[in-house]
Design a protein around this motif. Structure first.
Motif, PDB file in Angstrom:
ATOM      1  N   THR A  33       0.068  27.660   4.089  1.00  0.00           N
ATOM      2  CA  THR A  33       1.162  28.503   3.613  1.00  0.00           C
ATOM      3  C   THR A  33       0.991  29.936   4.082  1.00  0.00           C
ATOM      4  O   THR A  33      -0.131  30.405   4.316  1.00  0.00           O
ATOM      5  CB  THR A  33       1.254  28.490   2.078  1.00  0.00           C
ATOM      6  OG1 THR A  33       0.014  28.955   1.520  1.00  0.00           O
ATOM      7  CG2 THR A  33       1.583  27.094   1.566  1.00  0.00           C
ATOM      8  N   ARG A  71       8.229  33.416  -0.107  1.00  0.00           N
ATOM      9  CA  ARG A  71       8.246  34.851  -0.379  1.00  0.00           C
ATOM     10  C   ARG A  71       7.287  35.206  -1.497  1.00  0.00           C
ATOM     11  O   ARG A  71       6.876  36.357  -1.625  1.00  0.00           O
ATOM     12  CB  ARG A  71       9.659  35.305  -0.715  1.00  0.00           C
ATOM     13  CG  ARG A  71      10.633  35.133   0.439  1.00  0.00           C
ATOM     14  CD  ARG A  71      11.961  35.800   0.181  1.00  0.00           C
ATOM     15  NE  ARG A  71      11.817  37.253   0.105  1.00  0.00           N
ATOM     16  CZ  ARG A  71      12.827  38.096  -0.079  1.00  0.00           C
ATOM     17  NH1 ARG A  71      14.047  37.631  -0.230  1.00  0.00           N
ATOM     18  NH2 ARG A  71      12.624  39.390  -0.137  1.00  0.00           N
ATOM     19  N   LYS A  72       6.933  34.224  -2.328  1.00  0.00           N
ATOM     20  CA  LYS A  72       5.949  34.432  -3.388  1.00  0.00           C
ATOM     21  C   LYS A  72       4.884  33.354  -3.249  1.00  0.00           C
ATOM     22  O   LYS A  72       5.148  32.173  -3.441  1.00  0.00           O
ATOM     23  CB  LYS A  72       6.610  34.355  -4.767  1.00  0.00           C
ATOM     24  CG  LYS A  72       7.613  35.471  -5.024  1.00  0.00           C
ATOM     25  CD  LYS A  72       8.205  35.361  -6.429  1.00  0.00           C
ATOM     26  CE  LYS A  72       9.200  36.492  -6.692  1.00  0.00           C
ATOM     27  NZ  LYS A  72       9.799  36.392  -8.051  1.00  0.00           N
ATOM     28  N   MET A  73       3.674  33.775  -2.925  1.00  0.00           N
ATOM     29  CA  MET A  73       2.621  32.816  -2.584  1.00  0.00           C
ATOM     30  C   MET A  73       2.267  31.895  -3.755  1.00  0.00           C
ATOM     31  O   MET A  73       1.907  30.744  -3.550  1.00  0.00           O
ATOM     32  CB  MET A  73       1.372  33.569  -2.125  1.00  0.00           C
ATOM     33  CG  MET A  73       1.553  34.303  -0.799  1.00  0.00           C
ATOM     34  SD  MET A  73       1.968  33.195   0.570  1.00  0.00           S
ATOM     35  CE  MET A  73       0.438  32.272   0.733  1.00  0.00           C
ATOM     36  N   ASP A 111       9.268  36.857   4.905  1.00  0.00           N
ATOM     37  CA  ASP A 111      10.622  37.318   4.633  1.00  0.00           C
ATOM     38  C   ASP A 111      11.358  37.215   5.956  1.00  0.00           C
ATOM     39  O   ASP A 111      11.068  37.957   6.889  1.00  0.00           O
ATOM     40  CB  ASP A 111      10.591  38.761   4.133  1.00  0.00           C
ATOM     41  CG  ASP A 111      11.978  39.326   3.846  1.00  0.00           C
ATOM     42  OD1 ASP A 111      12.976  38.682   4.237  1.00  0.00           O
ATOM     43  OD2 ASP A 111      12.071  40.412   3.247  1.00  0.00           O
ATOM     44  N   HIS A 122       3.149  33.999   3.697  1.00  0.00           N
ATOM     45  CA  HIS A 122       4.273  34.791   3.225  1.00  0.00           C
ATOM     46  C   HIS A 122       5.232  35.052   4.373  1.00  0.00           C
ATOM     47  O   HIS A 122       4.806  35.327   5.498  1.00  0.00           O
ATOM     48  CB  HIS A 122       3.789  36.130   2.663  1.00  0.00           C
ATOM     49  CG  HIS A 122       4.916  37.044   2.273  1.00  0.00           C
ATOM     50  ND1 HIS A 122       5.517  37.913   3.179  1.00  0.00           N
ATOM     51  CD2 HIS A 122       5.567  37.195   1.091  1.00  0.00           C
ATOM     52  CE1 HIS A 122       6.482  38.574   2.551  1.00  0.00           C
ATOM     53  NE2 HIS A 122       6.527  38.166   1.303  1.00  0.00           N
ATOM     54  N   THR A 125       6.449  28.380   4.583  1.00  0.00           N
ATOM     55  CA  THR A 125       6.533  29.794   4.254  1.00  0.00           C
ATOM     56  C   THR A 125       7.237  29.999   2.918  1.00  0.00           C
ATOM     57  O   THR A 125       8.121  29.228   2.539  1.00  0.00           O
ATOM     58  CB  THR A 125       7.272  30.594   5.344  1.00  0.00           C
ATOM     59  OG1 THR A 125       8.684  30.329   5.279  1.00  0.00           O
ATOM     60  CG2 THR A 125       6.744  30.236   6.729  1.00  0.00           C
TER      61      THR A 125
END
Length: 229
Positions: free
Chosen positions: A53, A35-37, A57, A55, A33
């Motif tokens: 993968t 926060r910015k792909m 938070d 995203h 995981t």
């Protein structure tokens, strides 16, 4: 060596990225995981279908549950769940705004707890697995100016140690990893693993000191004991 499947939070940098790269290089599969792909596009291009993968938070508990469920659905079985995502908030207690305080707790403590809570039903159903919790020597020893950070790390270690006893009958193991100083972006830009001689020394000093304080209370500790005899 039998290949394994891993779920790792925060694979874009630091320990998360280093671990992911090593696992993929040896042929394991990783559900990671970020926060910015686009932060791991290079890994996706290099390792293809072995890297899944999403995203995430970790302060969003609903998203935590959704992503963990999707990862298990995608891979079928996940051998190891790694709670890696987190950050350090430094400064004295009165310097913290409420927003900073709450975000630190939600990220380092509640976020990790929610990942475990989401993963446990899947691990039980598949007959076992392991959870790795990235902590720090700061989960056992303290430094000035890091009270909120230490609060989250001491808290997550207590949660993990207790939960390890709860899940052991289901063939689920928990390992707490306590690194010392490392050259990662963090600083530059029921088992426990003590990583680094600085980590060992800091924890040893802290535990020895607490034990000495406890021994000083030995003679007076029993004054509140009550006996019916």
């Amino acid at each position: 060596m039998k290949t394994k499947t891993w779920f790792i939070t925060g694979i874009n940098s630091g320990f998360g990225r280093h671990l992911t790269e090593q696992l993929l290089e040896r042929g394991d599969r990783v559900a990671g995981t970020v926060r910015k792909m686009d932060s791991v596009q290079d890994l996706s291009e290099k390792y293809g279908e072995n890297l899944w993968t999403a995203h995430l938070d970790v302060t969003d508990s609903n998203e935590v549950r959704d992503v963990v469920n999707k990862a298990f659905s995608e891979w079928g079985t996940i051998d190891v769940v790694v709670n890696n995502a987190g950050y350090g908030l430094f400064g004295t207690a009165e310097e913290m705004t409420d927003e900073l305080l709450i975000h630190q707790i939600h990220t380092n403590l509640i976020g990790s707890i929610q990942v475990v809570r989401a993963a446990l039903p899947h691990l039980r159903n598949q007959g076992g697995g392991r959870i790795l919790q990235l902590s720090t020597y700061g989960g056992q020893a303290v430094n000035p100016g890091a009270g909120m950070y230490h609060a989250t790390k001491w808290g997550i270690e207590g949660f993990m140690e207790s939960t390890a006893l709860d899940v052991a009958p289901f063939n689920i193991g928990i390992t707490i990893v306590e690194p010392g100083g490392a050259r990662t972006e963090f600083r530059y830009g029921s088992a426990k693993i003590t990583l680094g001689s600085d980590s060992y020394q800091a924890i040893h000093k802290a535990l020895t000191g607490r034990l000495a304080e406890l021994e000083m209370q030995k003679d007076t500790a029993g004054v509140t004991d009550y006996s019916l005899n």
